[in-house]
Structure formats: C-alpha cells, structure tokens
Design a protein around this motif. Structure first.
Motif, PDB file in Angstrom:
ATOM      1  N   ALA A  58      39.144 -44.862 -41.990  1.00 48.82           N
ATOM      2  CA  ALA A  58      38.676 -43.715 -42.627  1.00 48.82           C
ATOM      3  C   ALA A  58      39.656 -42.491 -42.409  1.00 48.82           C
ATOM      4  O   ALA A  58      39.755 -41.604 -43.139  1.00 48.82           O
ATOM      5  N   TYR A  59      40.778 -42.749 -41.713  1.00 48.40           N
ATOM      6  CA  TYR A  59      41.931 -41.875 -41.681  1.00 48.40           C
ATOM      7  C   TYR A  59      42.763 -41.974 -42.901  1.00 48.40           C
ATOM      8  O   TYR A  59      43.782 -41.139 -43.294  1.00 48.40           O
ATOM      9  N   ASN A  60      42.757 -43.122 -43.412  1.00 50.12           N
ATOM     10  CA  ASN A  60      43.731 -43.481 -44.703  1.00 50.12           C
ATOM     11  C   ASN A  60      45.038 -43.190 -44.437  1.00 50.12           C
ATOM     12  O   ASN A  60      46.061 -42.980 -45.224  1.00 50.12           O
ATOM     13  N   ASN A  61      45.393 -43.650 -43.089  1.00 48.57           N
ATOM     14  CA  ASN A  61      46.845 -43.562 -42.652  1.00 48.57           C
ATOM     15  C   ASN A  61      47.527 -44.826 -41.930  1.00 48.57           C
ATOM     16  O   ASN A  61      48.383 -44.769 -41.260  1.00 48.57           O
ATOM     17  N   GLU A  62      46.722 -45.960 -41.989  1.00 47.47           N
ATOM     18  CA  GLU A  62      46.854 -47.002 -41.084  1.00 47.47           C
ATOM     19  C   GLU A  62      48.143 -47.690 -41.302  1.00 47.47           C
ATOM     20  O   GLU A  62      49.299 -48.109 -40.656  1.00 47.47           O
ATOM     21  N   ALA A  63      48.621 -47.606 -42.988  1.00 46.67           N
ATOM     22  CA  ALA A  63      49.729 -48.357 -43.285  1.00 46.67           C
ATOM     23  C   ALA A  63      51.195 -47.700 -42.808  1.00 46.67           C
ATOM     24  O   ALA A  63      52.052 -48.329 -42.339  1.00 46.67           O
ATOM     25  N   GLY A  64      51.198 -46.228 -42.584  1.00 50.93           N
ATOM     26  CA  GLY A  64      52.163 -45.748 -42.176  1.00 50.93           C
ATOM     27  C   GLY A  64      52.404 -46.000 -40.604  1.00 50.93           C
ATOM     28  O   GLY A  64      53.355 -45.721 -39.977  1.00 50.93           O
TER      29      GLY A  64
END
Length: 287
Positions: A58-64
């Motif tokens: 849900a944070y939409n920052n897993e890739a980074g």
C-alpha cells in the motif's frame, strides 16, 4: 564517509521472531516516503548501518526499497525486508498472488517477514489470508509471517484456529498510546510486538519525563523514546528521510533508562491513537 557520519554507539540488538530468524531491533519504516525518494533514503540508511526495512504494498514504494538492497553491496542474508498484504488483496488465492507480486516489485526471491496489514473487518477475509500465509511459510517461500494492527480478539482467534501463530504483531505504539491489552495478548502467545509511529509522529517528544531523561543522559528526546521501546523489548521502526536523524535513531547503546524513568514515561499513556482504528478500518488500499 567520516566517522562523524556514523552512529557513535550503534544499536546492534536483534530479536528472534521465528526459529533462526533474527530481526534488528531498530529498523527503518518507509511509510509515506515517495516512490522516487525511497531508494536513496534506503541506500543511505544501509551506509549508516541499518539492516532492517519495513515497507508495504500500500505504500507504493516497494520497488525502490528492493533496488536499494540489491545495489548496496550488503549481503542479502544480512538485511531484513518486511512488506504487507493490502486489504483489497485479502483472501487465500489473492494473498498468494499478492505475495508473488510484492517479491517481483522488490526484485527479491523471498521476504524475511510478510504481514497482513489490517484485519479489514468489513471483508472478514483475514482468516483465509492467514491460511495462505501459512502455506507460504510451509513452502519456505517466506522466512516468517505475521500481522499488523491486530487486536486481542483477532490474536485469540488465531490461537484457536491457526497452525502457526504470527511471529510479529506490528501496531501503533508510543508513550501516549501504550496498548497494554495488545502487548499482554502478544506476550501470552509468544508474539513479538513491533512499534510503528514510535514517537507519536513527534507529539510524544515533549513529555516532561522524556525531556528530563534526555537532559539527564545527554541525548535527544527521540533517543529517549526509542530507548524506552527497546527496554520494553519491542522491535521499533522509526521513519525519517534525514541522514542526521538516521544516525541519531540508531545511536542508542550509550545509555540506559533507569526503572523510574521507564515508569514515568509509561505514565504518559493516554490512549491517544494517531492512526486508523483496526476495528473499523477497511479501505482497500489499492489505487
């Protein structure tokens, strides 16, 4: 990098959350860190000495987060990465798919810890999600499984029905919201408590006992509050994007709070929740 850029007394304590799975007691949370900003923040944290990172679908920052871990040069086995299942992806098959998607976004073969983000009472699917988590653990696709924002009633149901209990329950916990009922339930069941919003989003740093302890030990109020969490045995994941604060939040081994200081900070409890109420929060988290 100068010595001054590193913690003078970095905390190295770990907590065993499952057989053979040790988690650094202080990690870095990346809630509300923008997708474009998170990789350099995590890379800097790795340079400073962090080895534990908490993200969520849900944070939409897993890739980074995953990119930073992969390029850091730190051996993968030395880094603990946690992510969480969205409310809108709960259910048995959907949870299995969501886990695969999370690993793909992170660019990692598997997670160290995977959590159900919320009980999501409106959907009522967390028991099915937990069965999927148990399968992931049984297949060794994840090292440890846990929950977040679970209340005592949810934990008691798991204790009655589940084959595997959560390794961790990650909850909002800070001096003005100490969650004694949740802590007691977790300890009764052998579940590790992990604190998010550990400083009450900064609002707990001005309490008189916190300021008095900071002056007595020559440290900052933030360090006092983090030390309070550690001495209670909690895992803690403060969030910051500042290098100075990254260093400060890891620099906790040079002092110890006396029992009377711990008790005075305990007495700040006012049941002051900042975040959502787990008994009602049911937003899908998908956008």
């Amino acid at each position: 990098m100068s010595a001054a850029a590193l913690p003078a007394a970095p905390i190295t304590a770990t907590v065993e959350i499952a057989p053979g799975v040790h988690v650094p007691q202080v990690g870095l949370g990346v809630f509300q860190v923008a997708a474009d900003d998170v990789q350099p923040v995590v890379e800097e944290a790795l340079e400073v000495g962090y080895r534990h990172f908490d993200t969520a679908a849900a944070y939409n920052n897993e890739a980074g987060v995953g990119a930073a871990v992969r390029v850091s040069g730190v051996p993968r086995e030395d880094v603990v990465v946690t992510s969480k299942l969205r409310n809108g992806e709960q259910g048995y098959e959907s949870a299995l798919r969501a886990y695969a998607d999370t690993c793909q976004r992170l660019g990692l073969d598997r997670l160290d810890l995977y959590l159900i983000h919320w009980p999501n009472p409106e959907a009522g699917l967390w028991p099915q999600s937990w069965r999927a988590f148990e399968r992931l653990r049984a297949d060794d696709d994840v090292r440890a499984i846990g929950v977040s924002n679970f209340l005592p009633e949810h934990l008691r149901r798991l204790a009655a029905e589940a084959q595997v209990l959560p390794a961790v329950n990650q909850v909002e916990l800070h001096p003005t919201h100490t969650r004694p009922d949740v802590v007691a339930a977790c300890r009764d069941l052998g579940i590790v408590v992990e604190s998010y919003s550990p400083m009450g989003q900064g609002q707990d740093l001005g309490g008189a006992p916190v300021l008095a302890a900071a002056a007595a030990h020559g440290v900052t109020p933030a360090q006092v509050v983090l030390r309070w969490h550690l001495q209670h045995g909690y895992v803690v994941i403060p969030k910051t994007t500042s290098r100075a604060r990254l260093v400060e939040n890891l620099d906790l081994d040079s002092f110890e709070l006396a029992p009377e200081e711990m008790a005075a900070i305990d007495d700040l409890d006012a049941g002051r929740r900042i975040g959502n109420d787990p008994s009602t929060f049911s937003i899908s988290q998908i956008r």
